[in-house]
Design a protein around this motif. Structure first.
Motif, short mmCIF file in Angstrom:
data_model
loop_
_atom_site.label_atom_id
_atom_site.label_comp_id
_atom_site.label_asym_id
_atom_site.label_seq_id
_atom_site.Cartn_x
_atom_site.Cartn_y
_atom_site.Cartn_z
N THR B 5 -9.27 -3.88 -4.50
CA THR B 5 -8.38 -2.72 -4.41
C THR B 5 -6.94 -3.18 -4.50
OG1 THR B 5 -8.41 -2.85 -1.99
CG2 THR B 5 -10.01 -1.38 -3.04
N GLN B 6 -6.11 -2.28 -5.01
CA GLN B 6 -4.68 -2.58 -5.19
C GLN B 6 -3.85 -1.46 -4.61
OE1 GLN B 6 -5.49 -4.18 -9.67
NE2 GLN B 6 -3.34 -4.04 -9.10
N SER B 7 -2.71 -1.83 -4.07
CA SER B 7 -1.77 -0.80 -3.60
C SER B 7 -0.34 -1.27 -3.83
CB SER B 7 -1.99 -0.51 -2.11
OG SER B 7 -1.73 -1.65 -1.34
N PRO B 8 0.57 -0.37 -4.17
CA PRO B 8 0.28 1.02 -4.50
C PRO B 8 -0.35 1.14 -5.88
CG PRO B 8 2.58 0.55 -4.94
CD PRO B 8 2.00 -0.70 -4.35
N ARG B 9 -0.83 2.30 -6.24
CA ARG B 9 -1.38 2.51 -7.57
C ARG B 9 -0.26 2.83 -8.57
NH1 ARG B 9 -6.43 3.82 -8.46
NH2 ARG B 9 -5.73 3.30 -10.58
N LYS B 11 4.21 2.88 -8.80
CA LYS B 11 5.43 2.51 -8.10
C LYS B 11 6.62 2.67 -9.05
CE LYS B 11 8.11 0.35 -5.05
NZ LYS B 11 8.40 0.92 -3.69
N SER B 22 0.21 -5.32 -3.68
CA SER B 22 -0.82 -5.91 -2.81
C SER B 22 -2.20 -5.78 -3.42
CB SER B 22 -0.80 -5.21 -1.45
OG SER B 22 0.45 -5.39 -0.82
N CYS B 23 -3.02 -6.76 -3.10
CA CYS B 23 -4.39 -6.79 -3.59
C CYS B 23 -5.30 -7.25 -2.48
CB CYS B 23 -4.50 -7.73 -4.79
SG CYS B 23 -6.17 -7.90 -5.46
N THR B 110 -1.98 -1.37 -11.03
CA THR B 110 -0.78 -0.72 -10.48
C THR B 110 0.20 -0.50 -11.62
OG1 THR B 110 -0.97 -1.74 -8.28
CG2 THR B 110 1.22 -1.01 -8.97
#
Lengths: 115, 115
Positions: B5-9, B11, B22-23, B110
């Protein structure tokens, strides 16, 4: 260093026609591992098929490829294109003799299948 | 259940600002990777890691830093973002051993826009 060449940036086909996406590679290591990844729109890239065996056909989900070390090629083929095959396809190389934590990707070939 | 998962999707950042992508992976893989994807260039490796505490430069590391505080987490840091860093960034995890050796598993990406 290693390199992967995908000459076609875009391949446009009519549904039902055969698919062939070209991939050639360069590495100084004899134990190369070749991959095809597929990236559908709004999804994550994922492995389609892979091979390290010379002259052996590898198949998955209707696609097939044969690693030919004599010509450093790993072309992706399918007998009949479907609309759902439209995606971005990446060929990638892992050289087991070198830095085997990394993949070297080609620039990708966008396959567009039309009715 | 998504394993990477990654965040944010998405930006939006300003030029000169700091951006952290982030991952997180639940595959228990030792290796993690950050790529950027650009039309005409394909997937290019920015940084990668062999495990917690390690980071290695990939093929295009300039302007990026990476951090691997744990087995599960791998961050990409743009200290001074520039418009040329506008791209789609993918995180991946993989392992050196086992039946899926060299296979990488990608996150959803992302989209970063630097204004």
């Amino acid at each position: 260093g290693d390199s992967v060449t995908q000459k076609e940036g875009l391949v446009t086909l009519t549904e039902g026609l055969p698919v062939m996406l070209n991939c050639t590679y360069q590495t100084i290591y004899s134990n190369a591992f070749l991959f095809w990844y597929v990236h559908y729109l709004n999804e994550s890239p994922r492995l389609l098929l892979k091979s390290s065996t010379d002259n052996k056909r590898t198949e998955h989900q209707g696609f097939h490829a044969t690693l030919h070390k004599s010509s450093s090629s790993f072309h992706l083929q399918k007998s009949s294109a479907q609309l759902s095959d439209s995606a971005l396809y990446y060929c990638a190389l892992s050289d087991r003799g070198g830095s085997n934590a990394k993949l070297t990707f080609g620039k990708g070939t966008k396959l567009s299948v039309k009715s | 259940e998504a394993a990477v998962t990654q965040s944010p999707r998405n930006k939006v950042a300003v030029t000169g600002g700091k951006v952290t992508l982030s991952c997180n992976q639940t595959n228990n893989h030792n290796n993690m990777y950050w790529y950027r994807q650009d039309t005409g260039h394909g997937l290019r490796l920015i940084h990668y890691s062999y495990g917690a505490g390690s980071t290695e430069k990939g093929d295009i590391p300039d302007g990026y830093k990476a951090s691997r505080p744990s087995q599960e987490n791998f961050s990409l840091i743009l200290e001074l973002a520039t418009p040329s860093q506008t791209s789609v960034y993918f995180c991946a995890s993989g392992d050196l051993g086992g039946p899926n050796q060299d296979t990488q598993y990608f996150g959803p990406g992302t989209r970063l826009l630097v204004l």
